[in-house]
Write a protein that holds these residues in place. Structure first.
Motif, PDB file in Angstrom:
ATOM      1  N   THR A  98       0.817  -1.306  -0.008  1.00 33.98           N
ATOM      2  CA  THR A  98      -0.084   0.053   0.044  1.00 33.98           C
ATOM      3  C   THR A  98       1.007   1.153  -0.096  1.00 33.98           C
ATOM      4  O   THR A  98       0.524   2.291  -0.932  1.00 33.98           O
ATOM      5  CB  THR A  98      -1.026  -0.058   1.395  1.00 33.98           C
ATOM      6  N   GLN A 120       6.627  -1.534  -3.781  1.00 28.29           N
ATOM      7  CA  GLN A 120       5.466  -2.573  -3.945  1.00 28.29           C
ATOM      8  C   GLN A 120       6.020  -4.216  -4.030  1.00 28.29           C
ATOM      9  O   GLN A 120       5.260  -5.040  -3.532  1.00 28.29           O
ATOM     10  CB  GLN A 120       4.846  -2.170  -5.164  1.00 28.29           C
ATOM     11  N   VAL A 183      -5.272   2.445  -2.867  1.00 21.92           N
ATOM     12  CA  VAL A 183      -5.138   2.548  -1.628  1.00 21.92           C
ATOM     13  C   VAL A 183      -6.002   2.650  -0.673  1.00 21.92           C
ATOM     14  O   VAL A 183      -6.021   1.712   0.249  1.00 21.92           O
ATOM     15  CB  VAL A 183      -4.100   4.042  -1.343  1.00 21.92           C
ATOM     16  N   VAL A 186      -7.444  -0.959   0.503  1.00 23.40           N
ATOM     17  CA  VAL A 186      -6.741  -2.079   1.321  1.00 23.40           C
ATOM     18  C   VAL A 186      -7.678  -1.903   2.663  1.00 23.40           C
ATOM     19  O   VAL A 186      -7.859  -3.151   3.325  1.00 23.40           O
ATOM     20  CB  VAL A 186      -5.462  -1.447   1.568  1.00 23.40           C
TER      21      VAL A 186
END
Length: 462
Positions: A98, A120, A183, A186
């Motif tokens: 994230t 990532q 984002v 999540v």
């Protein structure tokens, strides 16, 4: 009075969404879907990101940074999972992934973008290995083909809509929002996942005693392999501008990689030894062949055939239909897995070669869509079969190490073919993308043929 249960009632394998596995299955599939959406979107938006950051060489390096960072995380997660359980590396992986997404969206230079892709990669490496260990420890052997099929199916929706949606977002509000948009997703995923992690550990892991269970040597080997691969690709990327220094750097990276990699894999893996060694290596063979072409199809469709980002993304989407079909078929029966993997390698190779039909006079770039469906069918059949066979051939105290080995060789195979594909684009295809792409096809098809030849060695004669 209730009739007594008969002792000879037919056995029914446990359902992965039944009471026994429902929470774990939903938690795993939610996170995989999230990671898959990013993975399928990035290919469609990379041309826009490369143009905005004024770096054509960003194309290969951004993919390679993700994969190489994941290589180190794969090993760390495997060690951690074998010794302490899979919950913490899983959560750490999701957090890093994230953070990398947010950094990619904010990137103001190609260096920052490459760094964000590395973050990532660390997150994805931790999370995916933890998932494989969770499957090995939570699911009964006869349920594993179904959960691996479900994992492949979790890529279907992202693969169907990811490239097209990613291309549309890049063209309307900008490529950065492809990263930003993931984002907030999540949070609900983690809320649903936490109960699965608390309840999915089962018996405490028993630390292994083999050479791949020693933290310090394995960490150093992983660091060496990751650094070696990075230096190798950096040197190769400089060959077209600085032939001498690029050649020296490439050789140095290869030497460091060769020193660290054997420790991360089962003994005799690099020689395709029978049984587990070849099984693990086939993951890298399939991934290297497929993704080495997959990363460059949008670039070719835009530069050579005038596709916009959305249309180029849709062309990749069709490959997901083949992948999901193959995954469904492999779960129907307990097939000879080595034969399935050989078929998978053949289908991937055929799909790669069929994409060249687009350059035949009178043909259209859309021919790449059905060609990539053939390649996707091969991946859907082959990749779950490799994973299932690896779990069957792994002792309980080496499940983490072998899951990490799968991801290491998958990461390395994909990063090398994508990285060298970027080199070919810069070296011989900078002004002629078609020529560079043809060279990439030749390279990856050779990898696919290798898989067809050695797949039979997956059978463990012992």
């Amino acid at each position: 009075m209730t009739a007594p249960k008969t002792l000879d009632a037919p056995y029914r394998p446990p359902r992965i969404f039944g009471p026994r596995y429902r929470t774990a299955s939903l938690g795993i599939l939610l996170v995989v879907t999230l990671i898959a959406f990013e993975g399928m979107s990035i290919g469609a938006v990379m041309p826009a990101a490369s143009a905005d950051l004024k770096a054509l060489n960003l194309y290969g390096m951004s993919f390679s940074a993700f994969l190489i960072a994941g290589l180190f995380a794969n090993v760390a997660a495997g060690l951690w999972s074998d010794r302490r359980g899979h919950a913490v590396p899983f959560l750490l992986g999701v957090g890093l992934f994230t953070a990398g997404m947010a950094l990619a969206g904010a990137a103001w230079s190609k260096e920052v973008f490459i760094a964000s892709r590395a973050v990532q990669g660390l997150g994805g490496g931790f999370a995916i290995v933890a998932i494989y260990v969770m499957i090995a420890r939570v699911y009964a052997p006869d349920a594993r083909p179904k959960i691996f099929a479900a994992l492949s199916a979790a890529w279907v929706l992202p693969a169907l809509i990811g490239p097209g949606v990613g291309g549309f977002i890049a063209e309307t509000v900008g490529w950065r929002w492809v990263f930003y948009g993931i984002v907030p997703l999540v949070i609900p995923a983690l809320v649903m996942l936490l109960p699965a992690l608390r309840g999915g550990e089962g018996e405490a892991p028993v630390p292994g005693t083999g050479p791949r269970s020693r933290p310090v040597p394995m960490t150093l080997a992983a660091l060496g392999a990751a650094v070696g691969a990075a230096v190798l690709l950096y040197g190769a990327d400089r060959l077209h501008t600085h032939p001498v220094s690029g050649g020296i750097t490439t050789a140095a990276g290869l030497a460091v990689l060769a020193a660290g990699l054997p420790r991360l894999l089962p003994p005799r893996a690099l020689r395709f030894g029978r049984g587990l060694p070849t099984t693990v290596m086939m993951r890298g063979v399939l991934g290297g062949a497929f993704f080495g072409v997959n990363a460059f199809i949008p670039l070719v469709l835009q530069e050579e055939f005038g596709f916009d980002l959305t249309k180029a993304g849709v062309a990749l989407t069709v490959g997901a239909l083949g992948w999901s079909s193959g995954s469904y078929l492999q779960a129907r029966h307990d097939w000879d897995r080595s034969r399935l993997v050989r078929f998978g390698a053949a289908a991937v190779t055929a799909g790669i070669l069929l994409t060249l039909l687009a350059f035949v006079p009178g043909m259209t770039g859309w021919i790449m869509a059905p060609a990539w469906m053939v390649a996707g069918l091969g991946m859907g059949v082959g990749m779950p079969s490799v994973s299932i066979t690896t779990m069957r051939q792994s002792p309980d105290d080496e499940q983490g190490a072998n899951s990490a080995a799968l991801q290491v060789i998958d990461t390395l195979g994909s990063s090398l073919t994508i990285g060298f594909g970027g080199v070919l684009v810069n070296l011989i295809g900078h002004d002629d993308i078609a020529t560079g792409y043809t060279a990439i096809v030749a390279m990856t098809a050779a990898v696919g043929v290798l898989g067809m030849v050695v797949a039979g060695r997956m059978r463990d004669v012992s």
